[in-house]
Scaffold this active site. Sequence first.
Site, PDB file in Angstrom:
ATOM      1  N   SER A  98       0.843  -1.200   0.000  1.00  0.00           N
ATOM      2  CA  SER A  98       0.000   0.000   0.000  1.00  0.00           C
ATOM      3  C   SER A  98       0.877   1.249   0.000  1.00  0.00           C
ATOM      4  O   SER A  98       1.920   1.297   0.651  1.00  0.00           O
ATOM      5  CB  SER A  98      -0.880   0.011   1.254  1.00  0.00           C
ATOM      6  OG  SER A  98      -1.425   1.301   1.450  1.00  0.00           O
ATOM      7  N   GLN A 118       1.395  -0.196  -4.821  1.00  0.00           N
ATOM      8  CA  GLN A 118       0.090   0.464  -5.029  1.00  0.00           C
ATOM      9  C   GLN A 118       0.233   1.970  -4.828  1.00  0.00           C
ATOM     10  O   GLN A 118       0.933   2.423  -3.920  1.00  0.00           O
ATOM     11  CB  GLN A 118      -0.946  -0.112  -4.054  1.00  0.00           C
ATOM     12  CG  GLN A 118      -2.326   0.516  -4.181  1.00  0.00           C
ATOM     13  CD  GLN A 118      -2.581   1.599  -3.145  1.00  0.00           C
ATOM     14  OE1 GLN A 118      -2.103   1.501  -2.023  1.00  0.00           O
ATOM     15  NE2 GLN A 118      -3.316   2.642  -3.518  1.00  0.00           N
ATOM     16  N   TYR A 120      -1.912   5.864  -4.836  1.00  0.00           N
ATOM     17  CA  TYR A 120      -3.079   6.732  -4.973  1.00  0.00           C
ATOM     18  C   TYR A 120      -2.638   7.951  -5.759  1.00  0.00           C
ATOM     19  O   TYR A 120      -1.445   8.289  -5.792  1.00  0.00           O
ATOM     20  CB  TYR A 120      -3.585   7.162  -3.593  1.00  0.00           C
ATOM     21  CG  TYR A 120      -4.329   6.078  -2.843  1.00  0.00           C
ATOM     22  CD1 TYR A 120      -5.572   5.652  -3.283  1.00  0.00           C
ATOM     23  CD2 TYR A 120      -3.800   5.502  -1.694  1.00  0.00           C
ATOM     24  CE1 TYR A 120      -6.272   4.674  -2.596  1.00  0.00           C
ATOM     25  CE2 TYR A 120      -4.498   4.513  -1.002  1.00  0.00           C
ATOM     26  CZ  TYR A 120      -5.733   4.104  -1.457  1.00  0.00           C
ATOM     27  OH  TYR A 120      -6.429   3.135  -0.790  1.00  0.00           O
ATOM     28  N   THR A 146      -4.746   2.737  -7.703  1.00  0.00           N
ATOM     29  CA  THR A 146      -6.106   2.572  -7.182  1.00  0.00           C
ATOM     30  C   THR A 146      -6.955   3.737  -7.674  1.00  0.00           C
ATOM     31  O   THR A 146      -6.612   4.903  -7.428  1.00  0.00           O
ATOM     32  CB  THR A 146      -6.084   2.509  -5.646  1.00  0.00           C
ATOM     33  OG1 THR A 146      -5.329   1.349  -5.277  1.00  0.00           O
ATOM     34  CG2 THR A 146      -7.482   2.393  -5.064  1.00  0.00           C
ATOM     35  N   LYS A 222      -6.777  -0.690 -10.130  1.00  0.00           N
ATOM     36  CA  LYS A 222      -7.582  -1.367  -9.094  1.00  0.00           C
ATOM     37  C   LYS A 222      -8.808  -0.523  -8.767  1.00  0.00           C
ATOM     38  O   LYS A 222      -8.668   0.667  -8.420  1.00  0.00           O
ATOM     39  CB  LYS A 222      -6.746  -1.564  -7.828  1.00  0.00           C
ATOM     40  CG  LYS A 222      -7.534  -2.084  -6.628  1.00  0.00           C
ATOM     41  CD  LYS A 222      -6.607  -2.378  -5.460  1.00  0.00           C
ATOM     42  CE  LYS A 222      -7.351  -2.900  -4.253  1.00  0.00           C
ATOM     43  NZ  LYS A 222      -7.980  -1.838  -3.457  1.00  0.00           N
ATOM     44  N   HIS A 246     -13.271  -2.100  -3.213  1.00  0.00           N
ATOM     45  CA  HIS A 246     -12.472  -1.682  -2.065  1.00  0.00           C
ATOM     46  C   HIS A 246     -12.998  -2.323  -0.761  1.00  0.00           C
ATOM     47  O   HIS A 246     -12.953  -1.726   0.310  1.00  0.00           O
ATOM     48  CB  HIS A 246     -12.486  -0.149  -1.959  1.00  0.00           C
ATOM     49  CG  HIS A 246     -11.199   0.468  -1.505  1.00  0.00           C
ATOM     50  ND1 HIS A 246     -10.287   1.044  -2.348  1.00  0.00           N
ATOM     51  CD2 HIS A 246     -10.681   0.631  -0.267  1.00  0.00           C
ATOM     52  CE1 HIS A 246      -9.273   1.535  -1.662  1.00  0.00           C
ATOM     53  NE2 HIS A 246      -9.481   1.291  -0.380  1.00  0.00           N
ATOM     54  N   ARG A 249     -15.661  -0.322   1.139  1.00  0.00           N
ATOM     55  CA  ARG A 249     -15.198   0.818   1.940  1.00  0.00           C
ATOM     56  C   ARG A 249     -15.358   2.141   1.195  1.00  0.00           C
ATOM     57  O   ARG A 249     -15.100   3.192   1.760  1.00  0.00           O
ATOM     58  CB  ARG A 249     -13.723   0.613   2.325  1.00  0.00           C
ATOM     59  CG  ARG A 249     -13.516  -0.540   3.264  1.00  0.00           C
ATOM     60  CD  ARG A 249     -12.070  -1.033   3.259  1.00  0.00           C
ATOM     61  NE  ARG A 249     -11.129  -0.229   4.006  1.00  0.00           N
ATOM     62  CZ  ARG A 249     -10.927  -0.308   5.307  1.00  0.00           C
ATOM     63  NH1 ARG A 249     -11.642  -1.144   6.036  1.00  0.00           N
ATOM     64  NH2 ARG A 249      -9.997   0.426   5.894  1.00  0.00           N
ATOM     65  N   ASP A 277     -11.170  -8.722  -6.191  1.00  0.00           N
ATOM     66  CA  ASP A 277     -11.122  -8.814  -4.724  1.00  0.00           C
ATOM     67  C   ASP A 277     -12.446  -8.338  -4.154  1.00  0.00           C
ATOM     68  O   ASP A 277     -13.389  -8.052  -4.887  1.00  0.00           O
ATOM     69  CB  ASP A 277      -9.919  -8.060  -4.127  1.00  0.00           C
ATOM     70  CG  ASP A 277     -10.088  -6.538  -4.094  1.00  0.00           C
ATOM     71  OD1 ASP A 277     -11.208  -6.007  -4.301  1.00  0.00           O
ATOM     72  OD2 ASP A 277      -9.076  -5.857  -3.840  1.00  0.00           O
ATOM     73  N   GLY A 279     -14.405  -9.709  -0.671  1.00  0.00           N
ATOM     74  CA  GLY A 279     -15.283 -10.803  -0.254  1.00  0.00           C
ATOM     75  C   GLY A 279     -14.681 -12.184  -0.381  1.00  0.00           C
ATOM     76  O   GLY A 279     -15.350 -13.181  -0.095  1.00  0.00           O
ATOM     77  N   ILE A 280     -13.415 -12.275  -0.794  1.00  0.00           N
ATOM     78  CA  ILE A 280     -12.773 -13.595  -0.878  1.00  0.00           C
ATOM     79  C   ILE A 280     -12.464 -14.053   0.554  1.00  0.00           C
ATOM     80  O   ILE A 280     -11.691 -13.412   1.268  1.00  0.00           O
ATOM     81  CB  ILE A 280     -11.464 -13.516  -1.695  1.00  0.00           C
ATOM     82  CG1 ILE A 280     -11.723 -13.014  -3.120  1.00  0.00           C
ATOM     83  CG2 ILE A 280     -10.746 -14.874  -1.682  1.00  0.00           C
ATOM     84  CD1 ILE A 280     -12.489 -13.950  -4.015  1.00  0.00           C
ATOM     85  N   ARG A 281     -13.083 -15.140   0.959  1.00  0.00           N
ATOM     86  CA  ARG A 281     -12.917 -15.617   2.342  1.00  0.00           C
ATOM     87  C   ARG A 281     -12.403 -17.043   2.424  1.00  0.00           C
ATOM     88  O   ARG A 281     -12.169 -17.550   3.531  1.00  0.00           O
ATOM     89  CB  ARG A 281     -14.255 -15.513   3.101  1.00  0.00           C
ATOM     90  CG  ARG A 281     -14.715 -14.070   3.299  1.00  0.00           C
ATOM     91  CD  ARG A 281     -13.779 -13.306   4.226  1.00  0.00           C
ATOM     92  NE  ARG A 281     -14.149 -11.912   4.372  1.00  0.00           N
ATOM     93  CZ  ARG A 281     -13.675 -10.902   3.617  1.00  0.00           C
ATOM     94  NH1 ARG A 281     -12.819 -11.145   2.629  1.00  0.00           N
ATOM     95  NH2 ARG A 281     -14.054  -9.663   3.833  1.00  0.00           N
ATOM     96  N   GLY A 300      -7.771  -9.919   1.087  1.00  0.00           N
ATOM     97  CA  GLY A 300      -7.684  -8.736   1.932  1.00  0.00           C
ATOM     98  C   GLY A 300      -7.799  -9.040   3.402  1.00  0.00           C
ATOM     99  O   GLY A 300      -6.877  -9.604   4.019  1.00  0.00           O
TER     100      GLY A 300
END
Length: 353
Positions: A98, A118, A120, A146, A222, A246, A249, A277, A279-281, A300
């Site tokens: 990040s 990554q 911003y 991002t 992203k 995100h 978020r 990405d 919700g990948i659990r 994440g």
Amino acid sequence: MRAAAGATTTADAWNFVEGGSGGEHTMRENGLAFDRVRLLPRVAVDVAGRTARTRLLGLPVPVPLAVAPMAYQTWLHPDGEVATAAAAAAAGVPFVVSMMASRTVEDIAATGAATVMQLYWLRDRGLFRELIGRAEAAGCAALMLTVDVPLLGRRLRDMRGGLVRPATVVAANLGGAGGGAGAGRAGRSEVALHTKVLFDPSLSWADVAWVRSVTRLPLVLKGILDPDDAALAVDAGADAVVVSNHGGRQLDGAVATATALPAVVDAIAGRCEVLVDSGIRGGVDVLKALALGAAGVLVGRPLLWGLAAGGAPGVTRVFDLISEELHEAMALAGCPDVDSARRLRTSVAGGGC
Ligand SMILES: Cc1cc2nc3c(=O)[nH]c(=O)nc-3n(C[C@H](O)[C@H](O)[C@H](O)COP(=O)(O)O)c2cc1C
Ligand SMILES: CC(C)CC(=O)C(=O)O
């Protein structure tokens, strides 16, 4: 792992990790949308020698995973990103650094992990270019811009709690500005105020093309959800896109990524790599993402739970669980490799094939 993490972190850190924006509808929907995907397993396929090996972002990987860029990991464990990256290196999984990491990109790269930087879009273009130079010098394999944060989403947990980073949790690659900047009162999030000063909401496709022109590294965008944006990303020279909201978020009410992914894959039509990405659990979610057309996924929050609960060994445990689940699910779905997983048929619970 999540429960163990929750028991070890401060309320501020937990709100920062767990929180989504607004009513957290999109954050919840991310998990539900993956849950609703149904796979059509194939049978009588030899899966004895199955492998999940593939290439992501030009890098060879044993499983189609990379670590999502996540800010301020020393908030969760004193070693922060260095612990997560050490576990990623051991698992052979790329680590996305990040821009708001609390350890330097050089320290993270020294773990031996394959890294991606990554970024911003910053008001300070000099600093932005300096970071690209540092990423190139540190051996990063790609840049990931991002594009879904013109400003930080409305994170009510952080606002209500008057979230403040501890002064020790710094943006180590941005000159080390620490937290505690006096905004710690109800209704204010110091992280949101800090990013408002730094981030430039004027990002346009012309700027993306400019970023493309100032680096020799592959460029990943992203935060893509709309198929038209996916096509514009290809036009702007992106080498890969990440279908992402995100982690719920940013825009509350944005579509879940499992829902958005197929149309983006169609729009890209093989012209660049598509990752996903939010919700990948577990390993079955990874298999579903592949079946929906992704080349791989970014993991994440589960990795942050591992970090908080047990440092680098905790992160390793999360990688191991996801990998075991993926290999088992591939066997049960009749997939000897990633290409066959990407050919699995899917349906959506309640809908047709
Ligand atoms: C604590 C936290 C910090 C994050 N920081 C960043 C960041 O610095 N840059 C970025 O592009 N995305 C950031 N994200 C978003 C992640 O890269 C990823 O898109 C999201 O976590 C995926 O959702 P999931 O964790 O629920 O699967 C962050 C997410 C979390 C939870
Ligand atoms: C510090 C923030 C900009 C990190 C982020 O992207 C997030 O919290 O979702």
